[in-house]
Every structure is written in structure tokens, then in C-alpha cells.
Write a protein that holds these residues in place. Structure first.
Motif, PDB file in Angstrom:
ATOM      1  N   ALA A 142       0.729  -1.378   0.045  1.00 25.04           N
ATOM      2  CA  ALA A 142      -0.020  -0.072   0.090  1.00 25.04           C
ATOM      3  C   ALA A 142       0.743   1.377   0.095  1.00 25.04           C
ATOM      4  CB  ALA A 142      -0.902   0.190   1.234  1.00 25.04           C
ATOM      5  N   VAL A 143       1.948   1.469   0.805  1.00 23.49           N
ATOM      6  CA  VAL A 143       2.752   2.526   0.840  1.00 23.49           C
ATOM      7  C   VAL A 143       3.619   2.335  -0.248  1.00 23.49           C
ATOM      8  CG1 VAL A 143       4.597   3.197   2.238  1.00 23.49           C
ATOM      9  CG2 VAL A 143       2.836   2.560   3.582  1.00 23.49           C
ATOM     10  N   THR A 144       4.141   1.536  -0.778  1.00 22.15           N
ATOM     11  CA  THR A 144       4.857   1.585  -2.207  1.00 22.15           C
ATOM     12  C   THR A 144       4.006   1.990  -3.216  1.00 22.15           C
ATOM     13  OG1 THR A 144       6.317  -0.130  -1.106  1.00 22.15           O
ATOM     14  CG2 THR A 144       6.460   0.138  -3.613  1.00 22.15           C
ATOM     15  N   SER A 145       2.699   1.462  -3.553  1.00 19.18           N
ATOM     16  CA  SER A 145       2.036   1.856  -4.507  1.00 19.18           C
ATOM     17  C   SER A 145       1.811   3.180  -4.281  1.00 19.18           C
ATOM     18  CB  SER A 145       0.785   1.146  -4.627  1.00 19.18           C
ATOM     19  OG  SER A 145       0.000   1.440  -3.579  1.00 19.18           O
ATOM     20  N   VAL A 146       1.723   3.902  -3.214  1.00 14.97           N
ATOM     21  CA  VAL A 146       1.104   5.511  -3.189  1.00 14.97           C
ATOM     22  C   VAL A 146       2.418   6.316  -3.525  1.00 14.97           C
ATOM     23  CG1 VAL A 146       0.673   7.369  -1.285  1.00 14.97           C
ATOM     24  CG2 VAL A 146      -0.596   5.102  -1.362  1.00 14.97           C
ATOM     25  N   ARG A 184       2.098   0.922 -11.312  1.00 17.42           N
ATOM     26  CA  ARG A 184       0.891   1.253 -10.253  1.00 17.42           C
ATOM     27  C   ARG A 184      -0.119   0.130 -10.456  1.00 17.42           C
ATOM     28  NH1 ARG A 184      -0.977   7.162 -12.065  1.00 17.42           N
ATOM     29  NH2 ARG A 184      -0.035   6.607 -13.690  1.00 17.42           N
ATOM     30  N   ALA A 185      -0.447  -0.251 -11.590  1.00 13.16           N
ATOM     31  CA  ALA A 185      -1.779  -1.145 -11.514  1.00 13.16           C
ATOM     32  C   ALA A 185      -1.000  -2.676 -10.647  1.00 13.16           C
ATOM     33  CB  ALA A 185      -2.100  -1.695 -12.812  1.00 13.16           C
ATOM     34  N   ALA A 186       0.340  -3.100 -11.027  1.00 16.39           N
ATOM     35  CA  ALA A 186       0.969  -4.178 -10.244  1.00 16.39           C
ATOM     36  C   ALA A 186       1.086  -3.921  -8.872  1.00 16.39           C
ATOM     37  CB  ALA A 186       2.331  -4.299 -10.932  1.00 16.39           C
ATOM     38  N   LEU A 187       1.360  -2.908  -8.428  1.00 14.91           N
ATOM     39  CA  LEU A 187       1.525  -2.663  -6.954  1.00 14.91           C
ATOM     40  C   LEU A 187       0.049  -2.592  -6.366  1.00 14.91           C
ATOM     41  CD1 LEU A 187       4.349   0.045  -6.800  1.00 14.91           C
ATOM     42  CD2 LEU A 187       4.405  -2.367  -6.069  1.00 14.91           C
ATOM     43  N   CYS A 188      -0.743  -2.052  -7.053  1.00 14.77           N
ATOM     44  CA  CYS A 188      -2.319  -2.015  -6.398  1.00 14.77           C
ATOM     45  C   CYS A 188      -2.673  -3.584  -6.372  1.00 14.77           C
ATOM     46  CB  CYS A 188      -3.150  -1.488  -7.368  1.00 14.77           C
ATOM     47  SG  CYS A 188      -2.906   0.341  -7.134  1.00 14.77           S
ATOM     48  N   VAL A 189      -2.712  -4.264  -7.388  1.00 15.82           N
ATOM     49  CA  VAL A 189      -2.903  -5.741  -7.563  1.00 15.82           C
ATOM     50  C   VAL A 189      -2.159  -6.500  -6.322  1.00 15.82           C
ATOM     51  CG1 VAL A 189      -2.977  -7.828  -8.742  1.00 15.82           C
ATOM     52  CG2 VAL A 189      -3.690  -5.875  -9.672  1.00 15.82           C
ATOM     53  N   SER A 190      -1.037  -6.385  -6.324  1.00 15.92           N
ATOM     54  CA  SER A 190      -0.282  -7.188  -5.111  1.00 15.92           C
ATOM     55  C   SER A 190      -0.703  -6.696  -3.823  1.00 15.92           C
ATOM     56  CB  SER A 190       1.128  -6.588  -5.377  1.00 15.92           C
ATOM     57  OG  SER A 190       2.040  -7.166  -6.265  1.00 15.92           O
ATOM     58  N   PHE A 191      -1.124  -5.333  -3.532  1.00 14.51           N
ATOM     59  CA  PHE A 191      -1.701  -5.122  -2.265  1.00 14.51           C
ATOM     60  C   PHE A 191      -3.223  -5.678  -2.189  1.00 14.51           C
ATOM     61  CE2 PHE A 191      -5.164  -2.271  -0.612  1.00 14.51           C
ATOM     62  CZ  PHE A 191      -4.817  -2.278   0.737  1.00 14.51           C
ATOM     63  N   VAL A 192      -3.888  -5.907  -3.173  1.00 12.86           N
ATOM     64  CA  VAL A 192      -5.234  -6.481  -2.940  1.00 12.86           C
ATOM     65  C   VAL A 192      -5.163  -7.640  -2.444  1.00 12.86           C
ATOM     66  CG1 VAL A 192      -7.432  -6.918  -4.300  1.00 12.86           C
ATOM     67  CG2 VAL A 192      -6.222  -4.509  -4.195  1.00 12.86           C
ATOM     68  N   MET A 193      -4.110  -8.438  -3.362  1.00 15.30           N
ATOM     69  CA  MET A 193      -3.945 -10.058  -3.129  1.00 15.30           C
ATOM     70  C   MET A 193      -3.481 -10.169  -1.763  1.00 15.30           C
ATOM     71  SD  MET A 193      -2.834 -11.358  -6.921  1.00 15.30           S
ATOM     72  CE  MET A 193      -1.171 -11.135  -6.780  1.00 15.30           C
ATOM     73  N   SER A 194      -2.349  -9.643  -1.129  1.00 11.55           N
ATOM     74  CA  SER A 194      -1.935  -9.768   0.146  1.00 11.55           C
ATOM     75  C   SER A 194      -2.986  -9.552   0.955  1.00 11.55           C
ATOM     76  CB  SER A 194      -0.716  -8.984   0.252  1.00 11.55           C
ATOM     77  OG  SER A 194      -0.488  -7.769   0.147  1.00 11.55           O
ATOM     78  N   ALA A 195      -3.540  -8.241   1.021  1.00 12.29           N
ATOM     79  CA  ALA A 195      -4.643  -7.966   2.025  1.00 12.29           C
ATOM     80  C   ALA A 195      -5.910  -8.969   1.738  1.00 12.29           C
ATOM     81  CB  ALA A 195      -5.317  -6.669   1.580  1.00 12.29           C
ATOM     82  N   LEU A 196      -6.230  -9.474   0.682  1.00  7.66           N
ATOM     83  CA  LEU A 196      -7.168 -10.603   0.991  1.00  7.66           C
ATOM     84  C   LEU A 196      -6.530 -11.752   1.831  1.00  7.66           C
ATOM     85  CD1 LEU A 196      -8.628 -10.665  -2.778  1.00  7.66           C
ATOM     86  CD2 LEU A 196      -9.766 -10.129  -0.586  1.00  7.66           C
TER      87      LEU A 196
END
Length: 129
Positions: free
Chosen positions: A16-20, A32-44
Motif C-alpha cells: 500500500a505504501v509502495t503503491s502510493v 501502479r497497477a501491479a503494485l495495487c494488485v499485489s496489495f489487494v492480493m496480500s490484503a485478501l
């Protein structure tokens, strides 16, 4: 599940911090898309692990003074034969080929993948004996 839940929560916070920060300094939409997807997957995964910890209680592995004999009586039921792994693998392969070869093969892949995912989701994992 406590350690695993904290591990994936930290990973989600990192992404999350890295994508921002990346989104602020870089105009690249793919990163940005790759980092956001990585955030969503790890958050799930983190949310699932926290939910399982609340639902199932603490495991003996979560205690520092636990011993091997503390796991006696805890049994999980895993089916001996299941069609879900084969269907999931075949469906994923067909979707990957469908992205390259054509939409029709991708749609067939989703049709094969769906029963595999449902098989994983609804097989009995907590069979009481």
C-alpha cells in the motif's frame, strides 16, 4: 495463524505504501497497477487468515511454550481423491492459452476453472470425527 496473519498484513501495508509513493513519483500506469494488485492480493490473504484465527481460535503453534503433544486430538479431514486440483490447473492453463490464442479459449478455460474452484471451496475440510 497469528504469525501468518501478521506477515501478510505487513506485506499488504508495504504494498500500500509502495503503491502510493510509486504513484506519486512515476507516471507509469503498469507499475501502479501491479503494485495495487499485489496489495489487494496480500490484503485478501491477510483478511482470510485473521478470519480463520477468530473462527478457529488459537493453534498450539501460536504459543511459545507449545509442545508436539499439544496437537493431539486436533484432526483435519482431507479427501483422498479430489477433482478440484486437476480442473483448476487445466482451467488456468486454458485461460493462459486463451489470452494468447483467442477469447473463445479463455471462455472455455473459465468454464473449466469454475467447477475446480467450487470444488476447493466446498469440500469438507473440518470433518468432525
Amino acid at each position: 495463524m497469528k504469525v501468518e496473519a501478521w506477515l501478510f498484513t505487513g506485506t499488504a501495508a508495504f504494498f500500500a505504501v509502495t503503491s502510493v509513493v510509486y504513484g506519486w513519483f512515476s507516471p507509469d500506469p503498469a507499475g501502479r497497477a501491479a503494485l495495487c494488485v499485489s496489495f489487494v492480493m496480500s490484503a485478501l490473504i491477510a483478511a482470510f487468515l485473521w478470519r480463520q484465527r477468530v473462527k478457529g481460535g488459537e493453534r498450539p503453534e501460536d504459543h511459545k511454550t507449545a509442545e508436539v503433544r499439544d496437537t493431539a486430538g486436533r484432526r483435519l479431514y482431507f479427501p483422498a481423491r479430489s477433482f478440484a486440483p486437476v480442473l483448476s490447473a487445466a482451467g488456468s492453463a486454458l485461460i493462459g492459452l486463451g489470452v494468447v490464442q483467442g477469447l473463445w479459449l479463455c471462455l472455455v478455460g473459465f468454464g473449466v476453472l469454475l467447477p475446480g474452484v467450487l470444488g476447493f471451496a466446498f469440500q469438507e475440510l473440518g470433518h468432525a470425527e
